[in-house]
Design a protein around this motif. Structure first.
Motif, PDB file in Angstrom:
ATOM      1  N   PRO A  67       0.836  -1.198   0.000  1.00 21.69           N
ATOM      2  CA  PRO A  67       0.000   0.000   0.000  1.00 21.69           C
ATOM      3  C   PRO A  67       0.877   1.256   0.000  1.00 21.69           C
ATOM      4  O   PRO A  67       2.050   1.198   0.395  1.00 21.69           O
ATOM      5  CB  PRO A  67      -0.786  -0.128   1.301  1.00 21.69           C
ATOM      6  N   GLY A  68       0.308   2.368  -0.441  1.00 18.39           N
ATOM      7  CA  GLY A  68       1.054   3.605  -0.688  1.00 18.39           C
ATOM      8  C   GLY A  68       2.092   4.006   0.351  1.00 18.39           C
ATOM      9  O   GLY A  68       3.247   4.234   0.027  1.00 18.39           O
ATOM     10  N   LYS A  69       1.678   4.042   1.633  1.00 14.74           N
ATOM     11  CA  LYS A  69       2.599   4.522   2.676  1.00 14.74           C
ATOM     12  C   LYS A  69       3.780   3.580   2.842  1.00 14.74           C
ATOM     13  O   LYS A  69       4.929   4.003   2.908  1.00 14.74           O
ATOM     14  CB  LYS A  69       1.835   4.628   4.011  1.00 14.74           C
ATOM     15  N   VAL A  70       3.490   2.280   2.910  1.00 15.47           N
ATOM     16  CA  VAL A  70       4.544   1.276   3.054  1.00 15.47           C
ATOM     17  C   VAL A  70       5.487   1.361   1.859  1.00 15.47           C
ATOM     18  O   VAL A  70       6.707   1.296   1.999  1.00 15.47           O
ATOM     19  CB  VAL A  70       3.922  -0.137   3.135  1.00 15.47           C
ATOM     20  N   ARG A  71       4.896   1.539   0.694  1.00 16.68           N
ATOM     21  CA  ARG A  71       5.692   1.601  -0.522  1.00 16.68           C
ATOM     22  C   ARG A  71       6.696   2.743  -0.462  1.00 16.68           C
ATOM     23  O   ARG A  71       7.880   2.551  -0.715  1.00 16.68           O
ATOM     24  CB  ARG A  71       4.765   1.793  -1.721  1.00 16.68           C
ATOM     25  N   SER A  72       6.235   3.947  -0.089  1.00 17.70           N
ATOM     26  CA  SER A  72       7.183   5.061  -0.131  1.00 17.70           C
ATOM     27  C   SER A  72       8.225   4.931   0.983  1.00 17.70           C
ATOM     28  O   SER A  72       9.382   5.293   0.785  1.00 17.70           O
ATOM     29  CB  SER A  72       6.471   6.416  -0.086  1.00 17.70           C
ATOM     30  N   LEU A  73       7.821   4.370   2.128  1.00 22.47           N
ATOM     31  CA  LEU A  73       8.805   4.167   3.199  1.00 22.47           C
ATOM     32  C   LEU A  73       9.875   3.169   2.753  1.00 22.47           C
ATOM     33  O   LEU A  73      11.084   3.424   2.872  1.00 22.47           O
ATOM     34  CB  LEU A  73       8.111   3.643   4.468  1.00 22.47           C
ATOM     35  N   ARG A 107      10.174  16.970  -2.659  1.00 19.53           N
ATOM     36  CA  ARG A 107       8.804  16.582  -2.315  1.00 19.53           C
ATOM     37  C   ARG A 107       7.854  17.771  -2.370  1.00 19.53           C
ATOM     38  O   ARG A 107       6.731  17.649  -2.797  1.00 19.53           O
ATOM     39  CB  ARG A 107       8.770  16.024  -0.893  1.00 19.53           C
TER      40      ARG A 107
END
Lengths: 311, 279
Positions: free
Chosen positions: A99-105, B274
């Motif tokens: 999911p988005g947040k996990v991906r960017s982290l 960003r």
């Protein structure tokens, strides 16, 4: 008058930027030419035997690059075998599952892995990884797989296995990032088509994403390989620096970049220096071809030449 | 194949991919953890203010190496950033589609994959051999060559994000093309361009191999750009491969400072980026 000044400014800026852009192409030709002319003495003296001779003896003026080529290939292959599948797995996780947040982290963390200087990896390799391999991993490998010549011999820690594993860590971000980039270029319609036919997520990844992106992924893996072949500091610090050709992965060895790093400033006569430059020239040739080919593969799936039309 | 088997296989593969990701992060935390742990215990004021001590003598620091690295990346930045930006301007503003610009783009991509030690060799056989001595300048040139392709690529990306309408607005006001580029297009993309440049500087700051036969390293202060100069990565390398415990401790401390420098440079750059993803 004003018109003239404007066009003069344009001519100057155009010319200046043109020179810098063409300079990049000139740079790579210049690097090749410069290395070739410095390596000429060694090329003339040894010819093809340079790459098949396994003796490296500066005292007797006898130079052969085979031990270094061997060490470079073995460590790079270890790196590829370890980092290839894992890097691909990371790319699939990031692009298809997270999911988005996990991906960017996680992509930030993987980028961080790429940002750590290679000398720091080398330091960590000497004092953390090599002792770990010596005390735990290598005895274990020998116990269970000792019937293979790859895993025989005394576990010293500093050797081809350490070199290969350090390289695996260092090329993993490259493989993951490029694979992800080409997977992101796969049109969603491909995925939707697979799902609509009742595919599970893994089946969708396999038939829609991997099948579509495979040449680009291959390119990413080749870019990783190129990085492994030329990586200098970390390998120099953990490979053991001995110009031997031994089958055991535990054994100390030497790589092409490492011998250049260690002996270049100690080369006391021209033929010695020239032989080291020839090793560099071989490395340059291999990485040049590999990178060119890999970029073409990546371009074929994602990015393209990145031109676009100028309106 | 039964549908239950397919579901199991699906779960298995997705589990493997997740595992791969976790596995990939272990070395990251391993390296960072050890560098922070061993580095902090060896870090003190003396480390930042004194010169290295001779072999076997305890204490001393890496003041000259820290300053040396800053000087080297400054030289590299001054040489490499403008060159890269100008080349990128050619690729986006003057010639986007010809075979020449495709060739330049291709060469740029290939150049990023050339081992950095090769650049060291070439700078040695040209600059160092011709001037007869190792120097800070030669080290800076080697790092600049490593930066150029990175700067070109990132600048090009940023310039391509500048909407065509902004250029057209410039032309419509009768502003010549070169002024439109320098005064309107470049400033519009300035933040992104600087970000890319900073990432390239961060990359150069951690490079060791190209400095081995150019900047060489120095146990003392360098008094001009024409003499060998110390650099953090070189000092870490020398200390790590030495047999002295005290030097090993300093190598960890040096690594901590170097990683801090690199991460600060790239992290600040990323944050700036960003906030300014679209214009």
């Amino acid at each position: 008058m004003k018109q003239n000044r404007a066009s003069a400014g344009d001519t100057i800026l155009r010319l200046l930027t043109f020179l810098m852009a063409v300079g990049v192409v000139g740079l790579i030709i210049w690097v090749g030419w410069e290395m070739f002319s410095s390596a000429k003495e060694s090329i003339n003296a040894f010819g093809w035997s340079f790459v098949t001779n396994r003796v490296w003896d500066p005292v007797k003026q006898n130079f052969g690059a085979l031990p270094f080529i061997y060490g470079t290939i073995v460590t790079s292959l270890i790196a590829l075998v370890v980092a290839g599948p894992i890097g691909l797995g990371v790319a699939i996780f990031l692009n298809e599952m997270a999911p988005g947040k996990v991906r960017s982290l996680i992509s930030f963390l993987v980028e961080l892995l790429a940002a750590i200087p290679s000398v720091v990896y080398g330091l960590w390799g000497i004092f953390v990884l090599a002792p770990l391999l010596r005390d735990y991993v290598e005895p274990w490998l020998e116990k269970w797989f000792g019937f293979l010549p790859l895993f025989q011999g005394s576990a010293v820690g500093l050797g081809m296995l350490s070199g290969g594993l350090i390289l695996a860590i260092m090329i993993l971000p490259t493989i993951a990032a490029i694979s992800r980039e080409v997977m992101a270029a796969v049109p969603d319609s491909q995925r939707e088509a697979a799902l609509a036919l009742g595919a599970t997520k893994w089946e969708m990844v396999r038939v829609a994403v991997l099948a579509y992106a495979k040449s680009g992924i291959l390119g990413g893996v080749m870019l990783g390989l190129g990085r492994a072949l030329g990586e200098t500091m970390a390998v120099t610090m953990v490979i053991g620096n001995r110009p031997d050709i031994l089958p055991s992965l535990f054994a100390p060895a030497y790589s092409m970049a490492a011998v250049i790093a260690n002996e270049f400033t100690e080369a006391t006569y021209n033929l010695y220096l020239s032989s080291l430059v020839e090793i560099g020239l071989i490395l340059f040739g291999i990485t040049l071809v590999l990178n060119a080919f890999a970029r073409l593969l990546v371009w074929s799936v994602a990015r393209g030449p990145k031109g676009g039309h100028l309106v | 194949m039964s549908s239950r088997l397919r579901k199991y296989r699906n779960a298995l593969m997705l589990g493997i991919f997740t595992l791969c990701t976790l596995l990939a992060l272990i070395p990251l935390f391993g390296v960072l953890g050890y560098v922070v742990k061993n580095g902090i215990s060896a870090l003190n004021l003396e480390f930042f203010t004194s010169l290295p001590q001779p072999m076997g003598v305890a204490g001393g620091g890496m003041a000259n190496a820290i300053v040396g690295t800053l000087i080297l990346i400054a030289i590299a930045g001054v040489l490499g950033i403008p060159t890269g930006i100008l080349a990128a301007i050619y690729l986006t503003e003057y010639d986007r589609v010809s075979w020449l610009s495709t060739l330049v783009r291709f060469t740029t991509d290939v150049l990023t994959g050339i081992p950095s030690i090769i650049i060291g060799i070439v700078v040695y056989t040209t600059l160092v051999m011709k001037t007869g001595n190792f120097s800070a300048f030669a080290g800076g040139v080697a790092l600049a060559i490593i930066m150029v392709p990175l700067v070109i690529r990132s600048t090009e990306e940023m310039l391509k994000l500048v909407p065509q309408t902004i250029r057209e607005a410039g032309y419509a006001l009768g502003i010549p093309r070169w002024r439109t580029i320098l005064r309107i297009v470049l400033p519009t993309a300035a933040k992104g361009i600087l970000t890319g440049a900073m990432l390239a500087v961060a990359r150069a700051a951690g490079e060791t191999a190209p400095l081995l036969f150019t900047a060489l390293g120095n146990q003392y202060w360098a008094h001009s750009l024409n003499e060998p100069i110390a650099a953090l990565p070189l000092q870490i390398y020398q200390y790590a491969t030495s047999p002295y415990k005290d030097w090993h401790r300093q190598a960890w401390a040096g690594s901590l400072v170097l990683i801090f420098l690199v991460i600060i440079l790239s992290f600040v750059a990323r944050l700036a980026f960003r906030n300014r993803k679209n214009f």
